[in-house]
Design a protein around this motif. Sequence first.
Motif, PDB file in Angstrom:
ATOM      1  N   LYS A 180       1.150  -1.196   0.213  1.00 20.12           N
ATOM      2  CA  LYS A 180       0.389   0.300   0.153  1.00 20.12           C
ATOM      3  C   LYS A 180       0.831   1.255   0.026  1.00 20.12           C
ATOM      4  O   LYS A 180       0.795   2.071  -0.220  1.00 20.12           O
ATOM      5  N   LYS A 181       1.739   1.082   0.829  1.00 21.94           N
ATOM      6  CA  LYS A 181       3.252   2.704   1.369  1.00 21.94           C
ATOM      7  C   LYS A 181       2.982   2.147  -0.418  1.00 21.94           C
ATOM      8  O   LYS A 181       3.745   3.483  -0.763  1.00 21.94           O
ATOM      9  N   ARG A 183       2.972   1.991  -3.491  1.00 25.92           N
ATOM     10  CA  ARG A 183       1.685   2.670  -3.966  1.00 25.92           C
ATOM     11  C   ARG A 183       1.859   3.613  -4.713  1.00 25.92           C
ATOM     12  O   ARG A 183       1.413   4.158  -5.396  1.00 25.92           O
ATOM     13  N   GLN A 184       1.560   4.941  -3.498  1.00 23.30           N
ATOM     14  CA  GLN A 184       1.990   5.904  -3.054  1.00 23.30           C
ATOM     15  C   GLN A 184       3.727   6.549  -3.538  1.00 23.30           C
ATOM     16  O   GLN A 184       3.445   7.951  -3.942  1.00 23.30           O
ATOM     17  N   LYS A 185       4.609   5.668  -3.548  1.00 22.42           N
ATOM     18  CA  LYS A 185       5.713   6.092  -4.347  1.00 22.42           C
ATOM     19  C   LYS A 185       6.416   5.501  -5.349  1.00 22.42           C
ATOM     20  O   LYS A 185       7.647   4.907  -5.278  1.00 22.42           O
ATOM     21  N   VAL A 214       5.156   4.880 -13.048  1.00 25.29           N
ATOM     22  CA  VAL A 214       3.724   5.235 -13.384  1.00 25.29           C
ATOM     23  C   VAL A 214       3.784   5.409 -15.093  1.00 25.29           C
ATOM     24  O   VAL A 214       2.003   5.351 -15.245  1.00 25.29           O
ATOM     25  N   TRP A 261       2.335   2.201 -15.682  1.00 28.50           N
ATOM     26  CA  TRP A 261       1.088   1.569 -14.393  1.00 28.50           C
ATOM     27  C   TRP A 261      -0.247   2.587 -15.748  1.00 28.50           C
ATOM     28  O   TRP A 261      -1.313   1.820 -15.546  1.00 28.50           O
ATOM     29  N   GLN A 272       2.160  -2.789  -7.973  1.00 24.73           N
ATOM     30  CA  GLN A 272       3.238  -3.107  -6.538  1.00 24.73           C
ATOM     31  C   GLN A 272       2.128  -4.597  -5.410  1.00 24.73           C
ATOM     32  O   GLN A 272       0.727  -4.483  -4.574  1.00 24.73           O
TER      33      GLN A 272
END
Length: 132
Positions: A13-14, A16-18, A24, A27, A42
């Motif tokens: 989960k973390k 996915r933010q980084k 990116v 994706w 992720q």
Amino acid sequence: MLTGPGATIGKAKKLRQKMTLPEVILWRELRKRPGGIKFRRQHPAGPFVLDFACLESRLAIEIDGEVHSMGSRPAHDEARDIWLANQGFRTMRIAARDVLADLNAVLQFILGECKPLHHPSGGPPPRTGEEF
């Protein structure tokens, strides 16, 4: 279904933010389900987090930057690949610079490797030697 323990799920989960720039960019295209194929980003897999996964094809996709050739990273990547193979997954490694240089070629390469493991619904399985 391939998953991981709570700590790995939290890490995914973390991450996915980084995501890195190549992740990116890739994706943005994979989330559109090219060829009708679903991808996850992720994705937790045992003690590891996969950059991308196509569960239907049992394919792990790793975007490797320069750090993957340094220090203990090659041994870590090899251990991950072996663990995934023992779970029935193939690992596809793509250089981050290739995503930045030619995204369309990378997408075609990925889609070429995403072959469903089961025949499509609504018909019999293909005859030996036939594609479906």
